[in-house]
Design a protein around this motif. Sequence first.
Motif, PDB file in Angstrom:
ATOM      1  N   ALA A 173     -19.295  -0.843 -30.704  1.00 14.85           N
ATOM      2  CA  ALA A 173     -18.969  -2.249 -29.769  1.00 14.85           C
ATOM      3  C   ALA A 173     -17.670  -2.004 -29.009  1.00 14.85           C
ATOM      4  O   ALA A 173     -16.632  -1.398 -29.497  1.00 14.85           O
ATOM      5  CB  ALA A 173     -18.913  -3.646 -30.637  1.00 14.85           C
ATOM      6  N   LEU A 174     -17.647  -2.555 -28.035  1.00 14.26           N
ATOM      7  CA  LEU A 174     -16.487  -2.290 -26.923  1.00 14.26           C
ATOM      8  C   LEU A 174     -15.724  -3.546 -26.571  1.00 14.26           C
ATOM      9  O   LEU A 174     -16.350  -4.682 -26.669  1.00 14.26           O
ATOM     10  CB  LEU A 174     -16.876  -1.766 -25.674  1.00 14.26           C
ATOM     11  N   ALA A 175     -14.612  -3.705 -26.404  1.00 13.32           N
ATOM     12  CA  ALA A 175     -13.664  -4.789 -26.149  1.00 13.32           C
ATOM     13  C   ALA A 175     -12.548  -4.331 -25.160  1.00 13.32           C
ATOM     14  O   ALA A 175     -11.823  -3.265 -25.502  1.00 13.32           O
ATOM     15  CB  ALA A 175     -13.158  -5.596 -27.394  1.00 13.32           C
ATOM     16  N   LEU A 176     -12.402  -5.092 -23.985  1.00 16.04           N
ATOM     17  CA  LEU A 176     -11.241  -4.637 -23.150  1.00 16.04           C
ATOM     18  C   LEU A 176     -10.074  -5.914 -23.186  1.00 16.04           C
ATOM     19  O   LEU A 176     -10.636  -6.808 -22.966  1.00 16.04           O
ATOM     20  CB  LEU A 176     -11.852  -4.234 -21.871  1.00 16.04           C
ATOM     21  N   ALA A 182     -21.307  -1.996 -22.124  1.00 15.88           N
ATOM     22  CA  ALA A 182     -21.016  -0.717 -21.587  1.00 15.88           C
ATOM     23  C   ALA A 182     -20.887  -0.783 -19.912  1.00 15.88           C
ATOM     24  O   ALA A 182     -20.087  -0.343 -19.463  1.00 15.88           O
ATOM     25  CB  ALA A 182     -21.933   0.290 -22.101  1.00 15.88           C
ATOM     26  N   ALA A 183     -21.705  -1.474 -19.475  1.00 14.13           N
ATOM     27  CA  ALA A 183     -22.207  -1.469 -18.216  1.00 14.13           C
ATOM     28  C   ALA A 183     -20.914  -2.472 -17.477  1.00 14.13           C
ATOM     29  O   ALA A 183     -20.409  -2.146 -16.484  1.00 14.13           O
ATOM     30  CB  ALA A 183     -23.541  -2.046 -17.627  1.00 14.13           C
ATOM     31  N   THR A 187     -17.475   7.992 -24.476  1.00 17.77           N
ATOM     32  CA  THR A 187     -16.576   6.923 -23.790  1.00 17.77           C
ATOM     33  C   THR A 187     -15.580   7.897 -22.998  1.00 17.77           C
ATOM     34  O   THR A 187     -15.227   7.353 -21.587  1.00 17.77           O
ATOM     35  CB  THR A 187     -15.897   5.813 -24.913  1.00 17.77           C
ATOM     36  N   LEU A 188     -14.947   8.643 -23.386  1.00 17.30           N
ATOM     37  CA  LEU A 188     -14.086   9.572 -22.699  1.00 17.30           C
ATOM     38  C   LEU A 188     -14.656  10.278 -21.456  1.00 17.30           C
ATOM     39  O   LEU A 188     -14.049  10.541 -20.417  1.00 17.30           O
ATOM     40  CB  LEU A 188     -13.409  10.655 -23.395  1.00 17.30           C
ATOM     41  N   THR A 189     -16.014  10.654 -21.565  1.00 16.83           N
ATOM     42  CA  THR A 189     -16.706  11.213 -20.516  1.00 16.83           C
ATOM     43  C   THR A 189     -17.062  10.169 -19.374  1.00 16.83           C
ATOM     44  O   THR A 189     -16.974  10.397 -18.072  1.00 16.83           O
ATOM     45  CB  THR A 189     -18.134  11.652 -20.811  1.00 16.83           C
ATOM     46  N   LEU A 190     -17.227   8.617 -19.643  1.00 17.07           N
ATOM     47  CA  LEU A 190     -17.323   7.625 -18.787  1.00 17.07           C
ATOM     48  C   LEU A 190     -15.950   7.383 -18.116  1.00 17.07           C
ATOM     49  O   LEU A 190     -15.918   7.184 -16.754  1.00 17.07           O
ATOM     50  CB  LEU A 190     -17.623   6.340 -19.605  1.00 17.07           C
TER      51      LEU A 190
END
Length: 137
Positions: free
Chosen positions: A72-75, A82-83, A117-120
């Motif tokens: 799960a991601l949070a900014l 992810a999109a 994530t690092l590739t993105l």
Amino acid sequence: MKFAHRHQRPSGDDQLIPLINVIFLMLIFFMLAGRIAPSDPIEIEPPHSTEAPEALAPQPEQRTLLIAADGALALDGTALAAAALQQRLAAWHQAVPSGELRIKADARLSSGQLQETLTLLRELGIEHITLLATQAS
């Protein structure tokens, strides 16, 4: 002649003053006993300068990306897919190309998920990346 003895109720203010005193004492105790950040291990006094101070350049904007163990991601405290994350980071990088992205990943996150994530981020052109960790004791 007997007069009726009237009992006066104590006013609420008389009982409130000791409570206020206790609250202020607790406030002072926690201000003195608690500390917000750890102190430096050694005492340092910075050197004195005789020149006029220069205007400090503003620090580049920082963003913090949180990655949970399940991916799960949070900014900056807002959970994102992810999109949506990719769109926000692309817009942010265009506005602030020198901005720094701090990544705070869960220790149980697999290296493969972190690598995705690092590739993105590399594809978006974000170069200033800091991976946050805690210091082992």
